[in-house]
Design a protein around this motif. Structure first.
Motif, short mmCIF file in Angstrom:
data_model
loop_
_atom_site.label_atom_id
_atom_site.label_comp_id
_atom_site.label_asym_id
_atom_site.label_seq_id
_atom_site.Cartn_x
_atom_site.Cartn_y
_atom_site.Cartn_z
N GLY A 472 27.25 20.32 31.71
CA GLY A 472 28.03 20.55 30.51
C GLY A 472 28.21 19.29 29.70
O GLY A 472 28.08 19.30 28.46
N ALA A 473 28.53 18.16 30.36
CA ALA A 473 28.69 16.90 29.66
C ALA A 473 27.38 16.44 29.04
O ALA A 473 27.35 15.88 27.94
CB ALA A 473 29.22 15.84 30.61
N ASP A 474 26.28 16.71 29.71
CA ASP A 474 24.97 16.33 29.19
C ASP A 474 24.62 17.15 27.95
O ASP A 474 24.04 16.63 26.98
CB ASP A 474 23.91 16.51 30.27
CG ASP A 474 22.63 15.76 29.94
OD1 ASP A 474 22.71 14.53 29.75
OD2 ASP A 474 21.57 16.40 29.88
N GLN A 475 24.96 18.42 27.94
CA GLN A 475 24.73 19.25 26.75
C GLN A 475 25.58 18.74 25.57
O GLN A 475 25.12 18.71 24.42
CB GLN A 475 25.06 20.70 27.06
CG GLN A 475 24.06 21.37 27.99
CD GLN A 475 24.47 22.78 28.36
OE1 GLN A 475 25.55 23.24 27.99
NE2 GLN A 475 23.61 23.47 29.09
N ALA A 476 26.82 18.35 25.85
CA ALA A 476 27.66 17.80 24.80
C ALA A 476 27.09 16.49 24.28
O ALA A 476 27.14 16.19 23.08
CB ALA A 476 29.08 17.60 25.32
N LEU A 477 26.56 15.65 25.20
CA LEU A 477 25.93 14.40 24.80
C LEU A 477 24.72 14.66 23.90
O LEU A 477 24.51 13.98 22.88
CB LEU A 477 25.51 13.61 26.05
CG LEU A 477 24.71 12.34 25.82
CD1 LEU A 477 25.52 11.32 25.03
CD2 LEU A 477 24.26 11.74 27.15
N TYR A 478 23.94 15.64 24.25
CA TYR A 478 22.78 15.99 23.43
C TYR A 478 23.22 16.40 22.02
O TYR A 478 22.59 16.05 21.02
CB TYR A 478 22.01 17.12 24.09
CG TYR A 478 20.84 17.61 23.29
CD1 TYR A 478 19.66 16.87 23.20
CD2 TYR A 478 20.91 18.82 22.59
CE1 TYR A 478 18.59 17.32 22.45
CE2 TYR A 478 19.84 19.28 21.84
CZ TYR A 478 18.68 18.52 21.77
OH TYR A 478 17.62 18.97 21.01
N ARG A 479 24.32 17.14 21.92
CA ARG A 479 24.86 17.54 20.62
C ARG A 479 25.29 16.32 19.81
O ARG A 479 25.04 16.24 18.59
CB ARG A 479 26.05 18.47 20.84
CG ARG A 479 26.79 18.87 19.55
CD ARG A 479 25.95 19.79 18.66
NE ARG A 479 26.68 20.14 17.45
CZ ARG A 479 27.56 21.15 17.37
NH1 ARG A 479 27.82 21.87 18.45
NH2 ARG A 479 28.17 21.41 16.24
N ALA A 480 25.94 15.33 20.49
CA ALA A 480 26.35 14.12 19.78
C ALA A 480 25.14 13.36 19.26
O ALA A 480 25.17 12.81 18.14
CB ALA A 480 27.17 13.23 20.72
#
Length: 528
Positions: A472-480
């Motif tokens: 989940g954190a990695d998906q959020a990082l990708y969005r950033a």
């Protein structure tokens, strides 16, 4: 026949005394400083030869001008118990004395001595003693062979030889066999005892050499009573560690040799060894200053009670430090000094599991540098390493006590924050982003500016494991990254799990901070 048998019995009585003297002289010689030398072989031959000479004076009349004596049993045993040199010396002495006596049986007597010596030599070659002693049946065979010496009477005129053979050979054969067996068994027993003594002496000397010359601390404690021990012996290393001389330490109560607290611990360890009757093997770090490997071995007395305890202490400080360095190398990122991926997963997985079971909040940040490849390509990898080290220092300053910070690889970092919900995690992420952005990094290429993108995820119904949380954190990082970098993005906004396991995630919802602020009731986020 009865007359000659009585003479044989009388001669045998004298022979017992001679045998006792031979055994005593042999034992004395074997214990002397010359034992095992060529001189000892010569002296052994002298013992057997002199006994044979003395035995020639205890004779049995077998015919007119014809006598027999027990010399041959002595000469036959010279080689088995003294070797070829002893056989030659013994036979030479006995033969020379027999020649000096003269008489009708001079050549027969001299020949019998030679035959007995050769029989002994052959026996010593064909039969090997076990621990210095021959078997009784082997000695009986030697006695029979030695008795063949009686056949040398036929070297005399036949009219003299036949009466001597008829009257004396058969009983003398029995006496020779019995004598060889008796003396051989006695000498074998003596030699076996001497071998055991020599082995024990050698073993004791070896033990003393090991005990007193080893670099480890060796000590022997005597159990005087329950909970009371004295120092019975100690090597130089143990005395040096104790800081006392041998005269000042040996025989004293352990309670007098150590401070009270240390003495109580040592006595407690010794008492536990004595009561359990088992070897104790443990480590003692002595307050973190030094590490010692301790081995205690109980030594019971004849009554079965433990009377002594042998202890050894080895300084393993270097090994403990080396193991610590190896552990650090296996769990620490060598460039930044942070935990590596392996250590992170081991520790973080346990933290996530515990937080989920106890229904406590926990959040994770995935942090990745922006345009780091450009720094490497433009300034070189050495500058890139300096940037990563500076970034790790900034993250370390921002992390709280109890947080788990790690470098997962390359320019990617992770931060696990126990007791932190998604709102506090987003606040922390923005604080980290601002700290990195506002901190110039001094390199050989000058001051460089760095920014990071951060993805945030917190435990929730669809994020119950470490892998799900990091995903989940990695998906959020990708969005950033996709939204322009130098941003913080949060994966979902979920309450803490009520209880029990949650279903596997079907994909975390990724939202920006503005949308997150609108969806979350906590107003603290609007301060970002």
């Amino acid at each position: 026949m009865l007359g000659i048998s009585g003479d044989i019995i009388f001669t045998l009585g004298h022979g017992v005394g001679i045998l006792a003297l031979v055994i005593a002289a042999y034992s004395f010689l074997a214990r002397g400083p010359q034992a095992g030398s060529r001189l000892a072989d010569v002296l052994t031959g002298v013992i057997f030869g002199a006994a044979a000479v003395v035995s020639m004076h205890d004779t049995v009349g077998a015919a007119p001008d014809m006598v027999f004596d027990p010399r041959n049993m002595l000469i036959a045993l010279a080689a088995p118990f003294g070797g070829p040199v002893a056989a030659a010396v013994g036979a030479g002495l006995a033969g020379a004395y027999r020649l000096s006596l003269g008489g009708p049986g001079i050549w027969a007597g001299s020949a019998s001595i030679l035959v007995a010596a050769l029989a002994g030599l052959a026996f010593s070659r064909l039969f090997r003693p076990r621990d210095g002693a021959y078997r009784a049946r082997d000695l009986a065979l030697l006695g029979l062979v030695a008795s063949l010496c009686q056949a040398t009477v036929f070297l005399m005129p036949l009219d003299r030889a036949l009466p001597a053979f008829e009257r004396g050979v058969l009983p003398l054969t029995a006496v020779t066999v019995a004598g060889v067996m008796a003396l051989g068994l006695a000498l074998g027993s003596t030699r076996r005892r001497l071998i055991v003594e020599a082995r024990n002496k050698e073993r004791d000397a070896l033990f003393q050499a090991i005990f007193h010359n080893t670099a480890d601390c060796f000590y022997l404690s005597r159990r005087e009573a329950a909970g009371r021990y004295t120092l019975y012996d100690a090597n130089a290393a143990a005395l040096a560690k104790l800081g006392r001389s041998r005269e000042d330490a040996i025989g004293r109560d352990l309670a007098d040799l150590y401070p009270a607290a240390i003495a109580a611990k040592i006595v407690g360890d010794l008492e536990r060894c004595a009561l359990s009757r088992e070897v104790q093997h443990f480590e003692d770090n002595q307050g973190g200053l030094q590490s010692w490997e301790i081995i205690l071995v109980p030594i019971p007395g004849a009554d079965g009670e433990v009377k002594y305890i042998h202890g050894s202490s080895r300084d393993i400080t270097w090994r403990v430090m080396a193991e610590a360095r190896l552990k650090d190398a296996a769990t620490t990122d060598m460039l930044t000094g942070l935990s590596n991926r392996r250590a992170f997963h081991e520790t973080a997985s346990a933290a996530v599991t515990q937080a989920f079971r106890q229904r406590r909040p926990l959040a994770a940040l995935m942090i990745d540098t922006d345009h780091f490849k450009a720094i490497n390509d433009r300034h070189g990898h050495d500058v890139g390493d300096v940037v990563l080290v500076a970034l790790a220092d900034t993250l370390r300053r921002q992390a709280r006590q109890g947080d788990l910070l790690a470098r997962l690889g390359g320019e990617e970092f992770a931060l696990i924050m126990p007791a932190t919900d998604e709102v506090d995690a987003a606040v922390m992420a923005e604080r980290v982003r601002l700290a990195v952005e506002s901190t110039p990094i001094l390199t050989r290429a000058g001051h460089l500016r760095l920014t990071v993108s951060v993805g945030v995820a917190a435990l929730g119904p669809t994020m119950t494991t470490l892998d799900q949380l990091l995903q989940g954190a990695d998906q959020a990082l990708y969005r950033a990254k996709r939204d322009g970098r130098n941003l913080v993005r949060v994966a979902g906004c979920h309450p803490a799990p009520a209880s029990g396991p949650a279903p596997a995630p079907v994909g975390a919802e990724v939202i920006d901070l503005d949308e997150y602020a609108r969806r979350c009731r906590n107003s603290r986020l609007t301060q970002l």
